[in-house]
Design a protein around this motif. Structure first.
Motif, PDB file in Angstrom:
ATOM      1  N   VAL A 245       0.745  -0.777   0.238  1.00 21.06           N
ATOM      2  CA  VAL A 245      -0.144  -0.029   0.280  1.00 21.06           C
ATOM      3  C   VAL A 245       0.608   1.644  -0.150  1.00 21.06           C
ATOM      4  CG1 VAL A 245      -0.447   0.125   2.886  1.00 21.06           C
ATOM      5  CG2 VAL A 245      -2.155   1.274   0.472  1.00 21.06           C
ATOM      6  N   ASN A 246       1.997   0.788   0.856  1.00 20.06           N
ATOM      7  CA  ASN A 246       2.813   2.734   0.180  1.00 20.06           C
ATOM      8  C   ASN A 246       3.674   2.452  -0.543  1.00 20.06           C
ATOM      9  OD1 ASN A 246       2.670   3.384   2.999  1.00 20.06           O
ATOM     10  ND2 ASN A 246       4.335   2.079   4.186  1.00 20.06           N
TER      11      ASN A 246
ATOM     12  N   ALA B  18      -9.594   2.973  -3.883  1.00 17.11           N
ATOM     13  CA  ALA B  18     -10.084   2.360  -5.305  1.00 17.11           C
ATOM     14  C   ALA B  18      -9.607   0.925  -5.655  1.00 17.11           C
ATOM     15  CB  ALA B  18     -10.549   3.108  -6.202  1.00 17.11           C
ATOM     16  N   HIS B  19      -8.471   1.078  -5.897  1.00 14.78           N
ATOM     17  CA  HIS B  19      -7.787  -0.013  -6.512  1.00 14.78           C
ATOM     18  C   HIS B  19      -7.297  -0.976  -5.481  1.00 14.78           C
ATOM     19  CE1 HIS B  19      -3.465  -2.003  -7.896  1.00 14.78           C
ATOM     20  NE2 HIS B  19      -3.601  -2.600  -6.401  1.00 14.78           N
ATOM     21  N   VAL B  20      -7.236  -0.937  -3.542  1.00 16.41           N
ATOM     22  CA  VAL B  20      -7.019  -1.764  -2.640  1.00 16.41           C
ATOM     23  C   VAL B  20      -8.597  -2.192  -3.323  1.00 16.41           C
ATOM     24  CG1 VAL B  20      -7.215  -2.795  -0.682  1.00 16.41           C
ATOM     25  CG2 VAL B  20      -5.472  -0.791  -1.723  1.00 16.41           C
ATOM     26  N   ARG B  21      -9.695  -1.990  -3.228  1.00 20.09           N
ATOM     27  CA  ARG B  21     -10.607  -2.675  -2.610  1.00 20.09           C
ATOM     28  C   ARG B  21     -10.886  -3.036  -3.757  1.00 20.09           C
ATOM     29  NH1 ARG B  21     -13.940   1.862  -4.529  1.00 20.09           N
ATOM     30  NH2 ARG B  21     -13.197   2.743  -2.845  1.00 20.09           N
TER      31      ARG B  21
ATOM     32  N   ARG C 299      -7.622  -6.714   2.529  1.00 21.42           N
ATOM     33  CA  ARG C 299      -7.803  -4.999   3.069  1.00 21.42           C
ATOM     34  C   ARG C 299      -8.324  -5.182   5.001  1.00 21.42           C
ATOM     35  NH1 ARG C 299     -11.294  -6.716  -1.387  1.00 21.42           N
ATOM     36  NH2 ARG C 299     -12.680  -7.225  -0.545  1.00 21.42           N
ATOM     37  N   GLY C 300      -9.148  -6.116   4.743  1.00 27.01           N
ATOM     38  CA  GLY C 300      -9.010  -6.079   6.631  1.00 27.01           C
ATOM     39  C   GLY C 300      -8.110  -5.791   7.501  1.00 27.01           C
TER      40      GLY C 300
ATOM     41  N   ARG D  99      -5.112   7.245   4.297  1.00 24.65           N
ATOM     42  CA  ARG D  99      -6.327   7.813   4.648  1.00 24.65           C
ATOM     43  C   ARG D  99      -7.336   7.535   3.584  1.00 24.65           C
ATOM     44  NH1 ARG D  99     -10.733   9.860   5.862  1.00 24.65           N
ATOM     45  NH2 ARG D  99     -11.661  11.366   4.196  1.00 24.65           N
ATOM     46  N   ALA D 100      -6.624   5.945   2.891  1.00 27.60           N
ATOM     47  CA  ALA D 100      -7.126   5.498   1.658  1.00 27.60           C
ATOM     48  C   ALA D 100      -7.754   4.088   2.557  1.00 27.60           C
ATOM     49  CB  ALA D 100      -6.339   4.660   1.170  1.00 27.60           C
TER      50      ALA D 100
END
Length: 73
Positions: free
Chosen positions: A10-11, A31-34, A42-43, A62-63
C-alpha cells in the motif's frame, strides 16, 4: 521485525500518487485496494490503520479510512 506485505504494497501504491492532491490520491489508492486486494488483506490494512497506522504513508492511512467508511455503510 519485518513489515507485513500489505504495508509495503500500500505504501508503494500511495507513493505513485503523491503528485496528485491528497484526497484524490487517497481515493485512487482506496479504489485500487477495493478492486484488486483480497478481502483479508483489506481487513489487515484497515485494522492496522485503526491501531495507529504505524509505518503507513499518510495517503495510505486516508485510503484505509475511506475503505473503513465504505465498509460500514
Amino acid at each position: 521485525m519485518e513489515n507485513p506485505p500489505y504495508l509495503r504494497l500500500v505504501n508503494e501504491i500511495a507513493v505513485q500518487f503523491t503528485h496528485r492532491p491528497f484526497e484524490e490520491s487517497a481515493e485512487v489508492v482506496a479504489a485500487h485496494v477495493r478492486k484488486f486486494w483480497d478481502p483479508r488483506m483489506r481487513g489487515q490494512l484497515m485494522a492496522h490503520a485503526v491501531a495507529g497506522g504505524e509505518g503507513l504513508h499518510p495517503i495510505a492511512v486516508r485510503a484505509a479510512e475511506l475503505l473503513q467508511q465504505q465498509t460500514v455503510r
